[in-house]
Design an enzyme around this catalytic site. Structure first.
Site, short mmCIF file in Angstrom:
data_model
loop_
_atom_site.label_atom_id
_atom_site.label_comp_id
_atom_site.label_asym_id
_atom_site.label_seq_id
_atom_site.Cartn_x
_atom_site.Cartn_y
_atom_site.Cartn_z
N LEU A 139 -34.57 -8.18 -20.34
CA LEU A 139 -33.17 -7.80 -20.12
C LEU A 139 -32.54 -8.93 -19.34
O LEU A 139 -33.17 -9.50 -18.44
CB LEU A 139 -33.08 -6.49 -19.32
N ASP A 140 -31.28 -9.28 -19.65
CA ASP A 140 -30.66 -10.39 -18.92
C ASP A 140 -30.29 -9.94 -17.51
O ASP A 140 -30.37 -8.76 -17.16
CB ASP A 140 -29.47 -10.97 -19.69
N ILE A 141 -29.90 -10.89 -16.70
CA ILE A 141 -29.70 -10.64 -15.27
C ILE A 141 -28.65 -9.57 -15.00
O ILE A 141 -28.73 -8.82 -14.03
CB ILE A 141 -29.34 -11.96 -14.54
N ASN A 142 -27.65 -9.44 -15.89
CA ASN A 142 -26.57 -8.47 -15.68
C ASN A 142 -26.80 -7.13 -16.38
O ASN A 142 -25.91 -6.29 -16.41
CB ASN A 142 -25.24 -9.07 -16.15
N THR A 143 -28.01 -6.95 -16.96
CA THR A 143 -28.33 -5.70 -17.65
C THR A 143 -29.36 -4.93 -16.84
O THR A 143 -30.31 -5.51 -16.31
CB THR A 143 -28.88 -5.99 -19.06
#
Length: 279
Positions: A111-115
């Site tokens: 998952l990316d940093i903002n998810t």
């Protein structure tokens, strides 16, 4: 006379806790792995007793019988990276996971940093590799908060497929979930895991995703009551469900996870979350 059985190098290293297949293939391609003193190559098969070294350090090879398949679900907060170390010193998911003796957690996807939301980790590199492979088409579901006017034509295009820079992509399902003003919630599902794919699909329609939460992988839901930054063990039935998805044999036994164990893990997660907020 029978010859000793051999296995692919990547599979042996993954099972022994040295990363996912993708990570290991990159190390092999970079010449960082040696087998019996020679630089290894992708697809190389090895037999029992092979001397394997990564960056000069000898690898303790483990058999399938020696590596218990443990799987945990982690509730990832926004702001954490799915990487073991970050050069900028930002927090990573691995700092919140339980300690392992002579093994290593492998993330099943990213998952990316903002998810935020559901992340699965396992000690079984082969299980992780298969569940991440497009061949097995593991469905992922996300709760998405979108800023902008979303009409039926946009939803239809997202279902049928939109063109991104790395190819066409579509959602299997798009369901309205309510919201206020121009901020509206949707549940979307897909079987691919391309980088920032969900965000890019909405952006292709001129819309902004300002919240993204993964809530399901296959039939495994983000457990109710599991706070951000908390983890929980999956029981034998849940682990075997994932192994069935990956076309791996079911386990006959595993450490017993009781309702009391679950409650203790949830309480510990809530306590750690409170301490994190105070600090």
């Amino acid at each position: 006379m029978k010859t000793a059985p051999t296995e692919k190098l990547q599979k042996v290293l993954a099972r022994s806790g040295h990363g996912s297949r993708r990570e290991l293939e990159a190390k092999i391609s970079a010449g960082r792995v040696r087998v019996n003193g020679k630089v290894a190559h992708l697809g190389e098969r090895i037999g029992p007793g092979a001397d394997i070294r990564i960056d000069g350090h000898r690898v303790e090879v483990k058999t399938e019988e020696e590596v218990p398949c443990r799987v945990i679900v982690y509730h990832k907060p926004e702001g954490e990276l799915v990487t073991r170390k970050d050069p900028e010193g930002r927090p990573t998911v691995y700092s919140s996971l339980p300690y392992l003796n002579n093994s290593r957690w492998v993330a099943i996807g990213r998952l990316d940093i903002n998810t935020s939301g559901l992340l699965l980790f396992t000690t079984d590199g082969e299980l992780a590799n298969r569940l991440m492979h497009p061949k097995y088409e593991v469905e992922r579901e996300y709760a998405v908060r979108v800023f902008g006017e979303v009409n039926d034509a946009i939803i239809q295009r997202l279902r049928q497929g939109v063109m991104l820079e790395d190819g066409k992509a579509n959602f299997l399902k798009v369901k309205r979930q309510g919201g206020e003003g121009l901020n509206r919630w949707f549940h979307v599902s897909l079987t691919e895991g391309r980088n920032r794919q969900v965000r890019r699909m909405w952006e292709s329609q001129g819309l902004l995703v300002n919240r993204l939460i993964r809530i399901r992988m296959g039939e495994q839901l983000l457990p109710k009551g599991l706070v951000q930054g908390g983890w929980m063990d999956l029981d034998l039935k849940e682990v075997n469900y994932l192994r069935t998805l990956a076309e791996l044999p079911k386990l006959e036994s595993a450490p017993v996870i009781t309702p009391e164990d679950r409650e203790r893990q949830l309480k510990r997660a809530r306590r750690s979350n409170k301490e994190r907020r105070r600090s």
